[in-house]
Enzyme design. Structure first.
Site, PDB file in Angstrom:
ATOM      1  N   MET A  33       3.003  15.316  -9.682  1.00 44.77           N
ATOM      2  CA  MET A  33       2.185  15.091 -10.590  1.00 44.77           C
ATOM      3  C   MET A  33       2.656  14.785 -11.519  1.00 44.77           C
ATOM      4  SD  MET A  33      -1.598  17.097  -9.323  1.00 44.77           S
ATOM      5  CE  MET A  33      -1.487  18.476 -10.420  1.00 44.77           C
ATOM      6  N   GLY A  34       4.111  14.116 -12.037  1.00 43.72           N
ATOM      7  CA  GLY A  34       4.533  14.014 -12.898  1.00 43.72           C
ATOM      8  C   GLY A  34       5.041  15.191 -13.764  1.00 43.72           C
ATOM      9  N   GLY A  47       7.778  24.242  -4.224  1.00 43.02           N
ATOM     10  CA  GLY A  47       8.002  25.656  -5.415  1.00 43.02           C
ATOM     11  C   GLY A  47       7.316  26.945  -4.817  1.00 43.02           C
ATOM     12  N   GLN A  69      -8.110  16.492  -6.573  1.00 46.40           N
ATOM     13  CA  GLN A  69      -7.643  17.982  -5.899  1.00 46.40           C
ATOM     14  C   GLN A  69      -7.868  19.060  -7.377  1.00 46.40           C
ATOM     15  OE1 GLN A  69      -2.719  17.844  -5.823  1.00 46.40           O
ATOM     16  NE2 GLN A  69      -2.861  19.451  -6.520  1.00 46.40           N
ATOM     17  N   HIS A 113      10.595  21.117 -11.815  1.00 47.66           N
ATOM     18  CA  HIS A 113      10.707  20.072 -10.561  1.00 47.66           C
ATOM     19  C   HIS A 113      12.492  19.179 -10.609  1.00 47.66           C
ATOM     20  CE1 HIS A 113       6.777  19.097 -12.837  1.00 47.66           C
ATOM     21  NE2 HIS A 113       6.127  19.342 -11.031  1.00 47.66           N
ATOM     22  N   GLN A 162      -0.476  27.184  -2.132  1.00 49.19           N
ATOM     23  CA  GLN A 162      -0.113  25.702  -1.814  1.00 49.19           C
ATOM     24  C   GLN A 162       0.904  25.766  -0.893  1.00 49.19           C
ATOM     25  OE1 GLN A 162      -0.328  21.631  -4.064  1.00 49.19           O
ATOM     26  NE2 GLN A 162       2.361  22.115  -3.971  1.00 49.19           N
ATOM     27  N   LYS A 166       5.887  28.941  -6.847  1.00 48.52           N
ATOM     28  CA  LYS A 166       5.261  29.192  -7.934  1.00 48.52           C
ATOM     29  C   LYS A 166       3.671  28.945  -7.278  1.00 48.52           C
ATOM     30  CE  LYS A 166       3.001  27.602 -11.702  1.00 48.52           C
ATOM     31  NZ  LYS A 166       2.503  26.556 -12.122  1.00 48.52           N
ATOM     32  N   ASP A 167       3.505  27.570  -6.452  1.00 50.14           N
ATOM     33  CA  ASP A 167       2.367  27.502  -5.863  1.00 50.14           C
ATOM     34  C   ASP A 167       2.278  28.353  -4.976  1.00 50.14           C
ATOM     35  OD1 ASP A 167       0.876  26.285  -7.782  1.00 50.14           O
ATOM     36  OD2 ASP A 167       2.470  25.161  -7.759  1.00 50.14           O
ATOM     37  N   ARG A 199       1.576  22.700 -17.044  1.00 53.56           N
ATOM     38  CA  ARG A 199       0.177  23.445 -18.494  1.00 53.56           C
ATOM     39  C   ARG A 199       1.048  23.602 -19.427  1.00 53.56           C
ATOM     40  NH1 ARG A 199      -4.569  23.000 -14.719  1.00 53.56           N
ATOM     41  NH2 ARG A 199      -3.888  22.567 -12.818  1.00 53.56           N
TER      42      ARG A 199
HETATM   43  O1  PAF Z   1       1.827  20.697  -6.535  1.00 53.59           O
HETATM   44  C1  PAF Z   1       1.951  19.865  -7.226  1.00 53.59           C
HETATM   45  O2  PAF Z   1       2.283  19.132  -8.389  1.00 53.59           O
HETATM   46  C2  PAF Z   1       0.961  19.294  -6.468  1.00 53.59           C
HETATM   47  O3  PAF Z   1      -0.157  19.627  -5.703  1.00 53.59           O
HETATM   48  C3  PAF Z   1       0.963  17.686  -4.874  1.00 53.59           C
HETATM   49  C4  PAF Z   1       1.865  18.800  -4.131  1.00 53.59           C
HETATM   50  C5  PAF Z   1       2.087  17.210  -6.011  1.00 53.59           C
HETATM   51  C6  PAF Z   1      -0.337  17.541  -4.644  1.00 53.59           C
HETATM   52  O4  PAF Z   1      -0.817  16.427  -5.425  1.00 53.59           O
END
Ligand code: PAF
Length: 277
Positions: free
Chosen positions: A30-31, A148, A61, A37, A154, A150-151, A188
């Protein structure tokens, strides 16, 4: 480095790469790219012929509109950072491009992953992640996709999505990158003051303590003390759980391996971290 903004341009390029026998590595983001990253991008470059980095702040999301509004958007700096890599291309679509008016996607059953921890406190979050990643996978056509640890939850959701839709994509989990003091890197963190960054170290301190206490003392005692420690800090604890690393269901007893997951607010900024132990 090419930057694609429409799904057609991106997908045509990806098909061309496939036709010419090149493997595509994919790093969805998400930049607000940070060192964490860039380590994913580096690994993707080492393991694939070409790499696509998507930069898209996915509104679906975010369950909290002020969090979405405050999410850092730094496209120019992000592109500059990516210029340093060879064979890396960017997909940076607009919201309308990703979600045209007639957009419909069948929901995927998340099972317990859609009920616990992040899912419980951020209703709709993983449904949004699934919608965007499902589309991105279909557009970018990668052989490998990098996420990653970290999530942690996810990652479990993405693994489930890949199996559910039978995408021929290898999901590569990557270690969490930390600042020298142990704070997990996150876009963040840009919103934290220096004092808040220091206060946030309680997250990694508590996770380390849980890891050290694992198997030595009863799980519920250790967990209770850890929660109290966060409660008496500057952070506002949302959850601290010790869970099975596959199902993410909370445990009452130690098992061979578990994951400790924490989410807390430092001021207005929501931070998460986890540790396997
Ligand atoms: O982890 C993230 O940055 C976001 O959840 C992702 C996987 C790019 C989806 O928007």
């Amino acid at each position: 480095m090419q930057t694609f903004v429409t799904r057609n341009e991106m997908n045509n390029w990806s098909r061309q790469q496939q036709a010419e026998g090149r493997s595509i590595g994919f790093v969805p983001t998400m930049g607000a790219l940070h060192y964490g990253h860039l380590t994913l991008v580096q690994q993707a470059c080492a393991e694939n012929d070409v790499v696509v980095v998507s930069i898209f702040v996915n509104p679906k999301q975010f369950n909290n509109p002020s969090d979405l509004a405050a999410y850092p958007r730094t496209l120019e700096q992000d592109l500059e950072k990516l210029h340093a890599f060879k064979n890396v291309h960017v997909f940076a679509p607009s919201v309308d491009e990703m979600y045209p008016e007639n957009f419909i996607l069948e929901p995927m059953p998340l099972g317990t992953l859609g009920e616990v921890m992040e899912a419980k406190f951020r209703p709709g979050h993983f449904e949004g992640v699934v919608q965007v990643v499902h589309q991105l996978f279909k557009i970018v056509l990668p052989q490998r996709a990098y996420f990653g640890k970290k999530d942690f939850q996810q990652l479990a959701v993405i693994q489930k999505l890949t199996r559910f839709y039978q995408f021929p994509i290898q999901i590569i989990p990557c270690e969490t990158c930390r600042e020298n003091d142990g704070l997990a890197m996150s876009s963040r963190n840009l919103r934290l003051t220096e004092a808040q960054k220091k206060a946030s170290l309680i997250l990694i301190a508590v996770l380390n303590e849980l890891k050290n206490a694992a198997h030595k003392r009863p799980l519920n005692d250790v967990l209770h003390e850890a929660k109290q420690k966060v409660a008496s800090s500057e952070l506002r604890l949302e959850y601290l759980e010790i869970a099975d690393p596959e199902t993410l269901i909370s445990l009452n007893e130690w098992q061979a391996e578990q994951v400790c997951c924490i989410a807390a607010y430092c001021g207005e900024v929501r931070l998460i971290d986890n540790m396997l132990c």
